[in-house]
Design a protein around this motif. Structure first.
Motif, short mmCIF file in Angstrom:
data_model
loop_
_atom_site.label_atom_id
_atom_site.label_comp_id
_atom_site.label_asym_id
_atom_site.label_seq_id
_atom_site.Cartn_x
_atom_site.Cartn_y
_atom_site.Cartn_z
N SER A 83 0.81 -1.22 0.00
CA SER A 83 0.00 0.00 0.00
C SER A 83 0.84 1.27 0.00
O SER A 83 0.30 2.37 -0.03
CB SER A 83 -0.92 0.01 1.23
N GLY A 84 2.16 1.10 0.03
CA GLY A 84 3.04 2.26 0.05
C GLY A 84 3.18 2.90 1.42
O GLY A 84 3.75 3.99 1.54
N GLU A 85 2.70 2.22 2.47
CA GLU A 85 2.77 2.77 3.83
C GLU A 85 4.14 2.54 4.46
O GLU A 85 4.55 3.30 5.35
CB GLU A 85 1.69 2.14 4.70
N ILE A 86 4.83 1.49 4.03
CA ILE A 86 6.17 1.17 4.54
C ILE A 86 7.13 1.11 3.36
O ILE A 86 6.85 0.45 2.35
CB ILE A 86 6.18 -0.18 5.28
N LYS A 87 8.25 1.78 3.49
CA LYS A 87 9.32 1.70 2.49
C LYS A 87 10.39 0.77 3.05
O LYS A 87 11.02 1.07 4.06
CB LYS A 87 9.90 3.08 2.19
N VAL A 88 10.59 -0.39 2.43
CA VAL A 88 11.50 -1.39 2.97
C VAL A 88 12.95 -0.94 2.83
O VAL A 88 13.27 -0.03 2.06
CB VAL A 88 11.30 -2.77 2.28
N SER A 89 13.83 -1.61 3.56
CA SER A 89 15.24 -1.21 3.61
C SER A 89 15.88 -1.21 2.23
O SER A 89 16.65 -0.29 1.90
CB SER A 89 16.01 -2.16 4.54
N ALA A 90 15.60 -2.22 1.41
CA ALA A 90 16.23 -2.30 0.09
C ALA A 90 15.85 -1.11 -0.77
O ALA A 90 16.65 -0.62 -1.57
CB ALA A 90 15.83 -3.60 -0.59
N VAL A 91 14.62 -0.61 -0.62
CA VAL A 91 14.18 0.56 -1.37
C VAL A 91 14.84 1.82 -0.81
O VAL A 91 15.35 2.66 -1.56
CB VAL A 91 12.65 0.69 -1.34
N ARG A 92 14.86 1.96 0.51
CA ARG A 92 15.50 3.12 1.13
C ARG A 92 16.97 3.21 0.77
O ARG A 92 17.52 4.30 0.57
CB ARG A 92 15.36 3.06 2.66
N ASN A 93 17.62 2.03 0.67
CA ASN A 93 19.06 1.99 0.37
C ASN A 93 19.37 2.07 -1.11
O ASN A 93 20.53 2.08 -1.50
CB ASN A 93 19.67 0.72 0.96
N GLY A 94 18.34 2.11 -1.94
CA GLY A 94 18.57 2.17 -3.39
C GLY A 94 19.22 0.91 -3.93
O GLY A 94 20.04 0.97 -4.85
N GLN A 95 18.85 -0.25 -3.38
CA GLN A 95 19.45 -1.53 -3.78
C GLN A 95 18.72 -2.05 -5.02
O GLN A 95 17.79 -2.85 -4.94
CB GLN A 95 19.34 -2.53 -2.63
N ASP A 96 19.14 -1.59 -6.20
CA ASP A 96 18.45 -1.90 -7.46
C ASP A 96 19.18 -2.99 -8.25
O ASP A 96 19.64 -2.77 -9.37
CB ASP A 96 18.34 -0.64 -8.32
N ASP A 97 19.29 -4.17 -7.67
CA ASP A 97 20.03 -5.26 -8.32
C ASP A 97 19.23 -5.83 -9.50
O ASP A 97 18.05 -6.14 -9.37
CB ASP A 97 20.32 -6.37 -7.32
N PHE A 98 19.92 -5.99 -10.63
CA PHE A 98 19.26 -6.49 -11.84
C PHE A 98 20.28 -7.28 -12.65
O PHE A 98 21.19 -6.71 -13.24
CB PHE A 98 18.70 -5.33 -12.67
N ILE A 99 20.17 -8.62 -12.63
CA ILE A 99 21.09 -9.46 -13.39
C ILE A 99 20.28 -10.49 -14.19
O ILE A 99 19.74 -11.45 -13.62
CB ILE A 99 22.10 -10.20 -12.49
N PRO A 100 20.17 -10.31 -15.50
CA PRO A 100 19.48 -11.31 -16.32
C PRO A 100 20.27 -12.62 -16.35
O PRO A 100 21.50 -12.62 -16.35
CB PRO A 100 19.46 -10.67 -17.72
N TRP A 101 19.55 -13.73 -16.35
CA TRP A 101 20.16 -15.06 -16.46
C TRP A 101 20.26 -15.43 -17.94
O TRP A 101 19.30 -15.29 -18.68
CB TRP A 101 19.29 -16.07 -15.70
N LYS A 102 21.43 -15.91 -18.34
CA LYS A 102 21.62 -16.29 -19.74
C LYS A 102 21.34 -17.78 -19.99
O LYS A 102 21.69 -18.31 -21.03
CB LYS A 102 23.05 -15.96 -20.18
N ARG A 103 20.74 -18.44 -19.03
CA ARG A 103 20.40 -19.85 -19.12
C ARG A 103 21.63 -20.75 -19.14
O ARG A 103 21.55 -21.92 -19.50
CB ARG A 103 19.53 -20.17 -20.35
N GLY A 104 22.77 -20.22 -18.75
CA GLY A 104 23.94 -21.06 -18.58
C GLY A 104 23.89 -21.71 -17.21
O GLY A 104 22.91 -21.62 -16.48
N VAL A 105 24.96 -22.39 -16.82
CA VAL A 105 25.02 -23.06 -15.52
C VAL A 105 25.31 -22.03 -14.45
O VAL A 105 26.38 -21.43 -14.41
CB VAL A 105 26.08 -24.17 -15.51
N SER A 106 24.34 -21.80 -13.60
CA SER A 106 24.48 -20.89 -12.47
C SER A 106 23.78 -21.54 -11.30
O SER A 106 22.59 -21.84 -11.37
CB SER A 106 23.85 -19.52 -12.79
N LEU A 107 24.51 -21.78 -10.22
CA LEU A 107 23.91 -22.44 -9.07
C LEU A 107 23.55 -21.41 -7.99
O LEU A 107 22.80 -21.69 -7.10
CB LEU A 107 24.87 -23.48 -8.49
#
Length: 551
Positions: A527-551
């Motif tokens: 509802s936008g009433e709480i801003k979580v830590s990751a949002v407050r810290n600007g933690q914008d992680d974005f890594i696409p998977w290339k369908r290779g071997v990643s565990l």
């Protein structure tokens, strides 16, 4: 703390230490006593029966390891004395009957304040995206970021700039390295900058990446599918796309993937191709102008009530420890069951971390076709990993092992608890979109960021992320709620943890009580009433998977 140990499943031949235990100590559990032959650190397990070399170690009621040597009662299981093992699985009669949680009824009428989209979805946030179709455009995206972020009021506070300036002044005044190293950082109140110009827009997010060309053509198709998942996402108002022109990830490919996910797609979408436009100046100026116009339109949307059945929650874990599978994971599993009972959707991913529980999950699939798809995805994934010299057994990280997750099967059995007990309504291959309410299985790596990126691309509007060791992972467009498995972590890293489930370990709260508390929190976040830590810290992680071997 009420107990020193816990048995996760009646069939287990190990107990979990809830606190540090000492050699020579006698442990009582359900009318039985066990003499410890060595120290057992908290989160680790010790044997409750003699296990011969080659014998099975059982936890969560399933095979999780084989003994490398004869193990007497009261010894700690470790990488030195056990090896990974998991049970075989096959297609068999499915069991989709489900005992709905007792308190489920009262959640069906609950609502949250969200952004209603024309396709019927409801977002928990309202973002604008700027996306390069190929890594060649990353620099231009960064130029646009520099131009828009601060001017529109979305720049992050310059928390450490004063400290750097102070050290610079010390150096200029003649201070040496030793004196500089002794200088403490003093956190002072830092202005967040100007008030955002657009009150109904949570921010502009820039999804730079290293894909779009090179590699194999399937990589480009998969990338376009993932990006289409973000563009059509309920938390996104519109997007600006930068294309070079000659790359593998063509504009037509992206448009095709958008149509697959949203046949009546109607959000503002601006696509600019540098090789057609010409100069960088014309490209960037056009992108800024069109993005600004799109923001004006997007700002017209306001939050309105929506049933929680419109929520889609991603279930994730990272930096796991020996408490993950007995506190935070089963707690969000109960949250998952409550949301499913209310008509919502949840996503369980990280397929390398479902090793050993394949039979249970395939048995819970609603159709035979789904069960077959799940088993085939698991087998194919593991075979590719083994062909590269690294099977699922290589999944636990050094941190996992140090904190009690000795084998992949132990880690997986605990990780699967995030999915609760409800039937599996769909099985998705990356990066397919969630279209059905209920529990969805999504094929992704165990890697935190790749998996979280994928879950959001498939439709998760909020992510519940459990951690025992502490990890700052976030996402550009979906709030990632961090839950600690133990109170010590919650107290040690309060800047990244939102919820503590160590209360379960300490006997202060049941799994069910924690699960309900978490769902209440999710509704406030949505509802936008709480801003979580990751949002407050600007933690914008974005890594696409290339369908290779990643565990």
């Amino acid at each position: 703390m009420k107990n020193k140990v816990i048995q996760v499943h009646p069939a287990d031949n190990v107990l979990v230490a809830l606190q540090d235990l000492r050699s020579g100590e006698t442990i009582e559990w359900k009318d039985k006593t066990y003499l410890l032959l060595e120290d057992i650190p908290a989160k680790h397990k010790f044997t409750t029966a003699e296990i011969a070399a080659g014998g099975a170690v059982t936890m969560y009621g399933v095979l999780v390891a084989l003994a490398k040597e004869d193990l007497p009662v009261g010894v700690r299981i470790a990488t030195e004395n056990v090896t990974h093992a998991s049970g075989a699985y096959s297609l068999r009669e499915r069991r989709t009957a489900w005992h709905t949680p007792e308190d489920a009824a009262r959640w069906k009428e609950r609502t949250f304040m969200g952004y209603h989209r024309e396709d019927g979805s409801v977002g928990t946030a309202n973002y604008w995206l700027v996306i390069p179709l190929v890594f060649c455009e990353n620099r231009n995206v960064e130029v646009i970021r520099e131009a828009l972020q601060e001017e529109l009021g979305y720049a992050r506070p310059k928390k450490y700039h004063r400290f750097a300036q102070k050290l610079s002044d010390m150096y200029k005044s003649g201070k040496g390295a030793e004196q500089i190293l002794e200088e403490d950082f003093e956190e002072t109140a830092v202005s967040a900058g100007t008030t955002p110009l657009f009150k109904n827009i949570d921010g502009i997010k820039f999804l730079t990446h290293d894909g779009g060309c090179g590699g194999i053509r399937q990589d480009a198709q998969t990338l376009c599918a993932l990006l289409a998942g973000y563009i059509t996402h309920a938390n996104v108002a519109g997007a600006t796309i930068l294309s070079l022109g000659c790359q593998n990830a063509q504009v037509a490919m992206l448009q095709e993937e958008i149509r697959k996910r949203s046949p009546q797609f109607s959000k503002p979408l601006y696509i600019l191709e540098q090789q057609k436009i010409g100069t960088e100046t014309n490209l960037v100026a056009s992108a800024i102008r069109q993005t600004f116009a799109g923001l004006v339109k997007a700002n017209e949307l306001e939050r309105k009530p929506a049933p929680i059945s419109k929520l889609c929650i991603g279930l994730e874990c990272g930096g796991s420890d020996g408490f993950s599978g007995i506190s935070a994971n089963p707690a969000i599993g109960y949250t998952s069951d409550l949301l499913v009972a209310a008509g919502g959707s949840v996503i369980l991913s990280e397929f390398p971390e479902l090793c050993g529980v394949e039979q249970e999950l395939s048995d819970r699939c609603s159709t035979e076709e789904q069960a077959r798809k799940f088993m085939q995805l698991m087998k194919t994934y593991n075979e590719k990993a083994e062909a590269a010299g690294s099977g699922f057994y290589m999944n636990p990280s050094p941190g996992n092992i140090k904190d009690g997750l000795i084998t992949d099967a132990i880690k997986s059995a605990g990780a699967a608890k995030k999915g609760g007990t409800s039937p599996v309504t769909d099985v998705l291959d990356y990066p397919e979109k969630v279209t059905k309410p209920g529990l969805n299985l999504l094929c992704t790596p165990g890697n935190d960021v790749e998996s979280t990126t994928a879950e959001v691309g498939s439709g998760a509007t909020v992510v519940l992320f459990t951690t025992g060791l502490g990890t700052p992972t976030g996402n550009p467009i979906a709030p990632v709620v961090k839950l600690s498995t133990n109170t010590a972590l919650y107290n040690r890293m309060p800047d990244i943890i939102d919820i503590n489930t160590g209360t379960i370990i300490e006997g202060e709260e049941t799994i069910e009580e924690a699960g309900e508390r978490i769902l209440e929190y999710v509704i406030q976040v949505a509802s936008g009433e709480i801003k979580v830590s990751a949002v407050r810290n600007g933690q914008d992680d974005f890594i696409p998977w290339k369908r290779g071997v990643s565990l």
